[in-house]
Design an enzyme around this catalytic site. Sequence first.
Site, PDB file in Angstrom:
ATOM      1  N   GLY A  20       1.097  -1.603  -0.216  1.00 46.14           N
ATOM      2  CA  GLY A  20       0.270  -0.235  -0.324  1.00 46.14           C
ATOM      3  C   GLY A  20       0.815   1.251   0.367  1.00 46.14           C
ATOM      4  O   GLY A  20       1.523   1.464  -0.609  1.00 46.14           O
ATOM      5  N   PHE A  21       0.509   2.365   0.424  1.00 48.70           N
ATOM      6  CA  PHE A  21       0.891   3.212   0.461  1.00 48.70           C
ATOM      7  C   PHE A  21       2.686   3.698   1.356  1.00 48.70           C
ATOM      8  O   PHE A  21       3.934   3.641   0.670  1.00 48.70           O
ATOM      9  CB  PHE A  21       0.018   4.781   0.752  1.00 48.70           C
ATOM     10  CG  PHE A  21      -0.779   5.215  -0.168  1.00 48.70           C
ATOM     11  CD1 PHE A  21      -0.873   6.060  -1.210  1.00 48.70           C
ATOM     12  CD2 PHE A  21      -2.285   4.534   0.169  1.00 48.70           C
ATOM     13  CE1 PHE A  21      -0.843   6.434  -2.504  1.00 48.70           C
ATOM     14  CE2 PHE A  21      -3.175   5.347  -0.904  1.00 48.70           C
ATOM     15  CZ  PHE A  21      -2.842   6.120  -1.836  1.00 48.70           C
ATOM     16  N   GLU A 178     -18.227  10.872   0.226  1.00 44.25           N
ATOM     17  CA  GLU A 178     -18.174  11.384  -0.475  1.00 44.25           C
ATOM     18  C   GLU A 178     -19.642   9.730  -2.081  1.00 44.25           C
ATOM     19  O   GLU A 178     -19.672  10.343  -2.734  1.00 44.25           O
ATOM     20  CB  GLU A 178     -16.522  10.593  -1.478  1.00 44.25           C
ATOM     21  CG  GLU A 178     -16.082  11.273  -0.356  1.00 44.25           C
ATOM     22  CD  GLU A 178     -14.631  11.553  -0.385  1.00 44.25           C
ATOM     23  OE1 GLU A 178     -13.858  12.163  -0.913  1.00 44.25           O
ATOM     24  OE2 GLU A 178     -14.113  10.726  -0.430  1.00 44.25           O
ATOM     25  N   ASP A 307      -2.338   1.839   8.249  1.00 45.44           N
ATOM     26  CA  ASP A 307      -3.699   1.183   9.391  1.00 45.44           C
ATOM     27  C   ASP A 307      -2.690   0.491   9.654  1.00 45.44           C
ATOM     28  O   ASP A 307      -4.530   0.089  10.701  1.00 45.44           O
ATOM     29  CB  ASP A 307      -4.789   1.045   7.907  1.00 45.44           C
ATOM     30  CG  ASP A 307      -4.614   2.226   7.174  1.00 45.44           C
ATOM     31  OD1 ASP A 307      -4.852   3.263   7.896  1.00 45.44           O
ATOM     32  OD2 ASP A 307      -5.766   2.297   5.932  1.00 45.44           O
TER      33      ASP A 307
END
Length: 431
Positions: A20-21, A178, A307
Site C-alpha cells: 500500500g502507500f 463521497e 493502518d
Amino acid sequence: MTDTAKPSNTRRRVVIVGAGFGGLEAANSLRNADVAVTVVDQRNHHLFQPLLYQVATSTLATSEIAWPIRHLLRKYSNIKTLLGTVKSVDTNARTISTADGEVIPYDTLVLATGARHAYFGHDDWEPFAPGLKTLEDATTIRRRILTAFEKAEREPDAKRREALLTFVIIGAGPTGVEVAGTIADLARDTLKGEFRVIDPATAKVILIEGGDRVLGAFAPDLSAYAQRALEKLGVQVHLGNPVMKCTADGVEYAGKFVGAATIIWAAGVQASPAARWLDVAADRAGRVVVNDDLTAPGHPDIFVIGDTATVKNGDKGMVPGIAPAAKQQGIHVAKTIKARLAGDNTPRPFRYRHAGDLATIGKRAAVTDFGFIKLKGYVAWWLWGLAHIYFLIGVRNRLAVAMSWLWISVSGARSARLITQKDAAEEDHLK
C-alpha cells in the site's frame, strides 16, 4: 521450504509485507540502499484507495487507480516482489510464513498490511452491507448499485421498487460523504432519461451517522457546509442514531426500519492480524501500539506502519489513518534502516506533518482544511481534484482521470458504468 539461515557475505534482508502507500514508499526509498528487499502482497497491484469510491460509483475504471506492483518496482535490482498471503510471523526464527507454506527469512521486517472494514461485533452484517477497501469491494458495490436500478425498471410491486431505489450509506466520514454525494449525482444526472418505467431521480440516498455531524474530523463550519451540500443533492442525512440492524431487506435505526436493497458500510475499520502475529498490544481496532520510532514493542527490527499501527502524534492525539501519513511513515522507516546500516543506532522518533483534510461532495463541491486556510465549494473541488491527480502514479493515469472528471462535469456521463461478474449470492440478495 525456504532455508532460513543467512548466507555469509549477503546484504541485510528487508521484508516488506504490504504494498500500500506505506509499504511501497518504504520499498521505493530503499531502492538504492545496500539491502535485499522482498515485497510480499496478497494482491498483485498497488491501489490508490482515496479514489476507490469512484470505481464503486461508476466514475472511474479499476485500471485508472491500480498498478501492478512488479511494474512499479521493475527498475530496482535489489527489490524482489512476491505474490502471497502472510499468515504468521516467527519472531524468534525471524521468518514469515505464507498461506502456501513458503517461509521467508528477514533481518528487518516492515508490516504495512492495512485494514479491513469493521462491523463492531456484527460481522453477520457484511453480506448485506459491504465495505470499501479493495477493488473487489468496489466492483461488488458498483454491481449492486447498477443492478438495483435495472431490477427496479421491471419490478411491478411499488413497495419493492421503492426498496430497490433506496441506497443507505452507514458512516459519514469522508468515504461515506463521497459515496452518498456521487450516488445522488448518478441517480439525478447520469441516469436521466435512460429508463422508461422508473425515474432514477426519485431514488432515495440516505446517509446515517451515529455522531452529531458529518465529517467529524473537519472544522464544524466545513462539516455544516458538507451537510447542506449533500441535502442540496437530495441526500437524506440522519445524525445521532447508529444503525441497530442490517438485513437483506434494509436497515433499522432510530426505532424504525427502512427497506433498502443496497447498503454500503463506511463506519469503521479493523486492522490486519499483525498484533496477533507479534503477540503485542493493540488498540480497539486491532492496530499495533508502536513505539515512537514505529517499531513494535520488544522488537527493534520490526516496524509497523500505516493502518496496521496506532501512532501518537506528540500532544496532538493520534496520527490519522490516511495515505499521506502512511507515506511519511514508509519514508521514515527507510531512513532508519539506512542509518542503522551506517552504524547509527540512535532512536529516530517519527514526526508527522499534517498537510490537510479534503473531502468531495458530488461532482462540483468539496471541503478542504489546511489549518491556516479553509475552503469550500467549487474552488475546493478543483483543489481536491488537483491534489488527487498529483498523487496518482504515471502521466497516463493522471490524464485519464482528469479527462474522466472533466467529461463527467460537462456531460454527466460515466463511462465505467458496467455490471460485471455477477454471482448467485448477489442475485439472491437483490431478488
